[in-house]
Motif scaffolding. Structure first.
Motif, PDB file in Angstrom:
ATOM      1  N   HIS A 273       0.842  -1.202   0.000  1.00  0.00           N
ATOM      2  CA  HIS A 273       0.000   0.000   0.000  1.00  0.00           C
ATOM      3  C   HIS A 273       0.883   1.260   0.000  1.00  0.00           C
ATOM      4  N   PRO A 274       0.527   2.256  -0.822  1.00  0.00           N
ATOM      5  CA  PRO A 274       1.334   3.479  -0.870  1.00  0.00           C
ATOM      6  C   PRO A 274       1.536   4.142   0.497  1.00  0.00           C
ATOM      7  N   TYR A 275       0.570   4.033   1.391  1.00  0.00           N
ATOM      8  CA  TYR A 275       0.770   4.624   2.716  1.00  0.00           C
ATOM      9  C   TYR A 275       1.867   3.872   3.478  1.00  0.00           C
ATOM     10  N   ALA A 312      -9.394   6.924   1.437  1.00  0.00           N
ATOM     11  CA  ALA A 312      -9.152   8.015   2.392  1.00  0.00           C
ATOM     12  C   ALA A 312      -7.748   8.592   2.250  1.00  0.00           C
ATOM     13  N   PHE A 313      -6.854   7.831   1.647  1.00  0.00           N
ATOM     14  CA  PHE A 313      -5.468   8.293   1.502  1.00  0.00           C
ATOM     15  C   PHE A 313      -5.272   9.126   0.236  1.00  0.00           C
ATOM     16  N   ASN A 314      -6.311   9.236  -0.608  1.00  0.00           N
ATOM     17  CA  ASN A 314      -6.085   9.809  -1.943  1.00  0.00           C
ATOM     18  C   ASN A 314      -5.509  11.230  -1.964  1.00  0.00           C
ATOM     19  N   ARG A 316      -3.253  12.426  -0.310  1.00  0.00           N
ATOM     20  CA  ARG A 316      -1.810  12.406  -0.021  1.00  0.00           C
ATOM     21  C   ARG A 316      -1.060  11.413  -0.896  1.00  0.00           C
ATOM     22  N   CYS A 317      -1.775  10.727  -1.737  1.00  0.00           N
ATOM     23  CA  CYS A 317      -1.147   9.617  -2.457  1.00  0.00           C
ATOM     24  C   CYS A 317      -0.580  10.094  -3.795  1.00  0.00           C
ATOM     25  N   SER A 318       0.688   9.806  -4.037  1.00  0.00           N
ATOM     26  CA  SER A 318       1.320  10.205  -5.304  1.00  0.00           C
ATOM     27  C   SER A 318       0.811   9.371  -6.473  1.00  0.00           C
ATOM     28  N   TYR A 319       0.088   8.306  -6.179  1.00  0.00           N
ATOM     29  CA  TYR A 319      -0.318   7.377  -7.243  1.00  0.00           C
ATOM     30  C   TYR A 319      -1.836   7.358  -7.443  1.00  0.00           C
ATOM     31  N   ALA A 320      -2.492   8.402  -6.895  1.00  0.00           N
ATOM     32  CA  ALA A 320      -3.958   8.425  -6.935  1.00  0.00           C
ATOM     33  C   ALA A 320      -4.501   8.366  -8.358  1.00  0.00           C
ATOM     34  N   ASP A 321      -3.711   8.800  -9.346  1.00  0.00           N
ATOM     35  CA  ASP A 321      -4.214   8.781 -10.723  1.00  0.00           C
ATOM     36  C   ASP A 321      -3.836   7.507 -11.475  1.00  0.00           C
ATOM     37  N   VAL A 322      -3.139   6.622 -10.823  1.00  0.00           N
ATOM     38  CA  VAL A 322      -2.747   5.379 -11.509  1.00  0.00           C
ATOM     39  C   VAL A 322      -3.958   4.485 -11.786  1.00  0.00           C
ATOM     40  N   PRO A 323      -4.821   4.217 -10.786  1.00  0.00           N
ATOM     41  CA  PRO A 323      -6.014   3.420 -11.123  1.00  0.00           C
ATOM     42  C   PRO A 323      -6.921   4.208 -12.069  1.00  0.00           C
ATOM     43  N   LYS A 324      -7.640   3.473 -12.905  1.00  0.00           N
ATOM     44  CA  LYS A 324      -8.418   4.125 -13.985  1.00  0.00           C
ATOM     45  C   LYS A 324      -9.666   4.849 -13.481  1.00  0.00           C
ATOM     46  N   VAL A 327     -11.335   6.236 -10.004  1.00  0.00           N
ATOM     47  CA  VAL A 327     -11.977   5.343  -9.040  1.00  0.00           C
ATOM     48  C   VAL A 327     -11.470   5.594  -7.618  1.00  0.00           C
ATOM     49  N   THR A 328     -10.221   5.998  -7.547  1.00  0.00           N
ATOM     50  CA  THR A 328      -9.555   6.223  -6.285  1.00  0.00           C
ATOM     51  C   THR A 328     -10.252   7.303  -5.439  1.00  0.00           C
ATOM     52  N   ARG A 329     -10.917   8.259  -6.132  1.00  0.00           N
ATOM     53  CA  ARG A 329     -11.576   9.353  -5.411  1.00  0.00           C
ATOM     54  C   ARG A 329     -13.073   9.114  -5.216  1.00  0.00           C
ATOM     55  N   ALA A 345      -5.697  -2.478   0.957  1.00  0.00           N
ATOM     56  CA  ALA A 345      -6.878  -1.786   0.425  1.00  0.00           C
ATOM     57  C   ALA A 345      -6.413  -0.676  -0.518  1.00  0.00           C
ATOM     58  N   CYS A 346      -6.253  -1.025  -1.790  1.00  0.00           N
ATOM     59  CA  CYS A 346      -5.786  -0.050  -2.787  1.00  0.00           C
ATOM     60  C   CYS A 346      -6.302  -0.504  -4.146  1.00  0.00           C
ATOM     61  N   HIS A 347      -6.707   0.478  -4.963  1.00  0.00           N
ATOM     62  CA  HIS A 347      -7.279   0.139  -6.267  1.00  0.00           C
ATOM     63  C   HIS A 347      -6.255  -0.259  -7.321  1.00  0.00           C
ATOM     64  N   MET A 348      -4.982  -0.040  -7.051  1.00  0.00           N
ATOM     65  CA  MET A 348      -3.998  -0.370  -8.098  1.00  0.00           C
ATOM     66  C   MET A 348      -4.003  -1.870  -8.397  1.00  0.00           C
ATOM     67  N   THR A 349      -3.684  -2.197  -9.638  1.00  0.00           N
ATOM     68  CA  THR A 349      -3.544  -3.608  -9.973  1.00  0.00           C
ATOM     69  C   THR A 349      -2.189  -4.090  -9.468  1.00  0.00           C
TER      70      THR A 349
HETATM   71  S1  SF4 Z   1      -6.475   3.522  -3.882  1.00  0.00           S
HETATM   72 FE1  SF4 Z   1      -5.527   5.168  -5.034  1.00  0.00          FE
HETATM   73  S2  SF4 Z   1      -5.222   6.817  -3.555  1.00  0.00           S
HETATM   74 FE2  SF4 Z   1      -5.595   4.950  -2.400  1.00  0.00          FE
HETATM   75  S3  SF4 Z   1      -3.597   4.171  -1.972  1.00  0.00           S
HETATM   76 FE3  SF4 Z   1      -4.266   3.166  -3.829  1.00  0.00          FE
HETATM   77  S4  SF4 Z   1      -3.494   4.445  -5.475  1.00  0.00           S
HETATM   78 FE4  SF4 Z   1      -3.335   5.670  -3.611  1.00  0.00          FE
END
Ligand code: SF4
Ligand SMILES: Nc1ncnc2c1ncn2[C@@H]1O[C@H](COP(=O)(O)OP(=O)(O)OP(=O)(O)O)[C@@H](O)[C@H]1O
Ligand SMILES: [Mg+2]
Length: 365
Positions: A273-275, A312-314, A316-324, A327-329, A345-349
């Motif tokens: 997880h990015p956090y 909830a981490f979006n 602060r997350c540098s990768y929030a735009d990686v998932p399509k 969805v992250t927001r 718990a993260c949407h990234m593949t």
């Molecule tokens: S779901 Fe999106 S915002 Fe949340 S940790 Fe994963 S990449 Fe970052």
């Protein structure tokens, strides 16, 4: 049912059924909410885990993530919470040795405290009474649960002080808390917590007030005592390094929820997880310059009254735009299996995550 890892901690999805669990401690979908004038503070919002005797679970997360509220919840101490004005709203299940504590008689839970479960607090001064000697307080803690004479209880107090490394315990037993150094007070509190051989020990940031050498000694002590007594231990800290060394399993909390959990070596060496990546990057390391140390995860912890929508981490997350599709927001990610006994718990593949980890994160750690 919740899946159990080899080390005994559950790493699966929250369990909804109310059958008696086989694990020594099982927390199911725990929620602790505080009504305040500003709104409902959701300090813990759907936490599940389990722990076997003889094992250690590390709970890690930055300030305000709900670690202490979780431990006070397990100990049944929320009516006397730190703000104490309005009663907490608590739901879920806390099973200890086959008994569900949230629906149990408060008197029964009170009796369990100190005997079956005990807690080491961050600040020993708040847990030790200034007007009584260390010995008197340990004796009292022992006599509440054992029908023994003062003499026998005192002998037990001296033995415990000796066990936690207090020099000349037969003399120091008559000292007052203020006559002890910070490290000694912490040891005395550990002695008091362990005097009844609790089967569950919760150590909530047991070392933050102490210098690094004493910290290491206290952590060694908790580990040794655990081996000796075979208790289940929960160690709470914001330092991932501390829990990695001490724990069988790690649970990472963010905004009152679990965002990653699994066996300690997985979460520490292959976090998903990015956090958790951020926590890892903010760890003090001997090979780093002083100025490079302890860079906190950028941004601030989320409001527990209005968590950001989606993940909830979006913010602060540098990768929030990686998932399509943004969805992250918009969609809250649930805990999903990301490896053997390992959940995040993260949407990234998996591919996205692995690429970022290998190319961007791991080389900088
Ligand atoms: S779901 Fe999106 S915002 Fe949340 S940790 Fe994963 S990449 Fe970052
Ligand atoms: N009685 C209460 N009423 C309202 N809010 C509360 C209450 N108790 C705790 N909180 C809030 O719940 C959140 C989680 O608090 P908690 O003490 O569990 O954090 P923590 O993870 O232990 O942080 P730290 O690392 O600083 O100890 C905080 O935002 C805190 O302000
Ligand atoms: Mg705390």
């Amino acid at each position: 049912m919740t899946e159990l890892s080899k080390s005994g901690a559950a790493v699966g999805e929250p369990v909804k059924d109310s059958s008696t669990p086989s694990a020594f401690l099982e927390v199911r979908d725990l929620k602790v909410h505080f009504p305040t004038d500003d709104g409902l503070v959701k300090s813990v919002d759907g936490l599940s885990f389990s722990l076997e005797k003889g094992k250690t679970l590390g709970i890690v997360g930055e300030s305000g993530s709900g670690k202490s509220v979780t431990s006070l919840g397990i100990m049944g101490l929320h009516t006397a919470g730190q703000y104490g004005k309005r009663k907490a709203q608590i739901s879920g299940e806390i099973w200890l040795d086959g008994t569900e504590l949230l629906s149990a008689d408060p008197d029964y839970v009170r009796k369990l405290r100190g005997r079956e479960m005990a807690m080491i607090f961050q600040d020993p001064l708040s847990a030790l009474h200034p007007y009584y000697t260390i010995g008197q307080q340990i004796v009292e803690a022992y006599q509440i649960h054992h029908k023994v004479t003062k003499k026998v209880a005192r002998r037990r107090a001296v033995e415990m002080l000796d066990r936690v490394g207090i020099p000349q315990p037969d003399k120091r037993v008559d000292s007052y808390p203020h006559e002890f150094s910070g490290g000694m007070r912490q040891r005395a509190m550990i002695a008091m917590s362990l005097v009844n051989n609790p089967e569950l020990l919760i150590a909530d940031e047991p070392t933050t007030a102490l210098d690094v050498t004493v910290q290491a000694q206290i952590l060694d002590l908790i580990r040794d005592l655990q081996k000796e007594f075979g208790s289940a231990v929960i160690v709470i800290t914001h330092d991932l390094g501390v829990v990695a060394e001490l724990s069988d399993d790690i649970l990472v909390m963010y905004g009152g929820r679990c965002i990653e959990r699994g066996p300690a070596e997985k979460v520490f060496y292959e976090p998903k997880h990015p956090y958790t990546w951020g926590l890892l990057g903010s760890m003090p390391r001997l090979d780093r310059e002083q100025t490079e140390r302890l860079i906190p995860v950028k941004g601030s912890p989320p409001s527990l009254i209005n968590l950001p929508s989606g993940c909830a981490f979006n913010p602060r997350c540098s990768y929030a735009d990686v998932p399509k599709d943004n969805v992250t927001r918009t969609v809250r990610p649930e805990l999903a299996q990301v490896g053997s006994q390992h959940w995040a718990a993260c949407h990234m593949t998996q591919e996205q995550r692995d690429r970022i980890w290998t190319e961007e994160i791991a080389p900088k750690l």
